[in-house]
Design a protein around this motif. Structure first.
Motif, short mmCIF file in Angstrom:
data_model
loop_
_atom_site.label_atom_id
_atom_site.label_comp_id
_atom_site.label_asym_id
_atom_site.label_seq_id
_atom_site.Cartn_x
_atom_site.Cartn_y
_atom_site.Cartn_z
N PHE A 52 1.53 1.38 -6.36
CA PHE A 52 2.40 0.58 -7.24
C PHE A 52 1.66 -0.66 -7.72
O PHE A 52 1.69 -0.98 -8.92
CB PHE A 52 3.67 0.19 -6.48
N ASP A 92 0.66 5.67 -11.37
CA ASP A 92 2.11 5.93 -11.36
C ASP A 92 2.42 7.40 -11.10
O ASP A 92 3.32 7.73 -10.32
CB ASP A 92 2.72 5.50 -12.71
N GLU A 141 2.29 4.12 -1.05
CA GLU A 141 3.22 3.90 -2.18
C GLU A 141 3.06 2.48 -2.71
O GLU A 141 2.98 2.26 -3.92
CB GLU A 141 4.65 4.15 -1.73
N ARG A 142 3.00 1.50 -1.80
CA ARG A 142 2.87 0.10 -2.24
C ARG A 142 1.51 -0.13 -2.87
O ARG A 142 1.40 -0.85 -3.87
CB ARG A 142 3.08 -0.82 -1.03
N ARG A 180 1.51 8.34 -7.49
CA ARG A 180 2.46 7.70 -6.57
C ARG A 180 3.75 8.51 -6.50
O ARG A 180 4.29 8.75 -5.41
CB ARG A 180 2.76 6.27 -7.04
#
Length: 216
Positions: A107, A126, A103-104, A129
């Motif tokens: 991002f 995006d 996720e990080r 994610r």
């Protein structure tokens, strides 16, 4: 930087491919996670935000080293009620760490791509994610219930795991796409802009004072 994205994709692929002979893993996960850690460190030199994902890659790599021995049993859908509680806790912790890692990463990839002018890549990051977070959350929510679950619920959990696997494949192709993109950073090191003045002499700027603004 392109090599780092390629290394990230290969590391993720090694984690996805789980091929074992008895207890021996042909493609150990710790190799994949440490490749991802190496890629994140390289990317962090160009865009500091990637460094936020490094601790999770390190934890997952160290945890995966324990899988070289049969300390943890993998989930067997035919005997889910016999799954040790230690394996359940281990699976939940590593699942959360993997969720935070990717996720990080995505991002920061979206943020980095927008700064470099790759809007299509940023939108893809995006989107994937969001889908990855949803798929992972649904799958992890099913894990605590498989101990005393009926066949119908176990089947639903298998479907959720398959969806998560497909989304991870999409993340793999996202990394490959990033590896094929052109990344240019300003010499100043940030995502700012460079001002080039036209008509400037040793005495100063000409009266027209024209400027050209190149944005990254």
């Amino acid at each position: 930087m392109n090599i780092a994205f390629r290394r990230m994709s290969i590391g993720l692929l090694l984690v996805l491919l789980d091929i074992k002979i008895i207890y021996f893993d042909i493609l150990p996960d710790f190799i994949g996670y440490f490749m991802m850690l190496s890629a994140l460190r390289t990317l962090g030199e160009k865009h500091a935000g990637y460094r936020k994902a490094e601790p999770f890659a390190m934890l997952l790599g160290l945890a995966a080293l324990t899988e070289l021995l049969p300390l943890w049993q993998t989930v067997s859908w035919n005997s889910a009620s016999e799954l040790p509680i230690s394996s359940l806790i281990y699976g939940c912790i590593t699942g959360i760490c993997q969720l935070l890692l990717l996720e990080r990463f995505m991002f920061e990839l979206a943020k980095h791509a927008r700064e470099a002018g790759h809007r299509v890549l940023a939108d893809s990051a995006d989107s994937r994610r969001l889908w990855y977070v949803i798929a992972s959350a649904v799958y992890m929510l099913t894990i605590p219930f498989i101990l005393n679950a009926g066949v119908e619920f176990v089947t639903a959990a298998i479907v959720a795991g398959l969806v998560q696997f497909l989304v991870l494949l999409a993340v793999y192709f996202l990394c490959r796409k990033a590896a094929k993109s052109a990344w240019h950073s300003p010499k100043g090191g940030g995502g700012g802009h460079v001002d080039v003045r036209v008509g400037e002499s040793e005495a100063g700027v000409e009266p027209d004072g024209r400027t050209i603004d190149f944005r990254a």
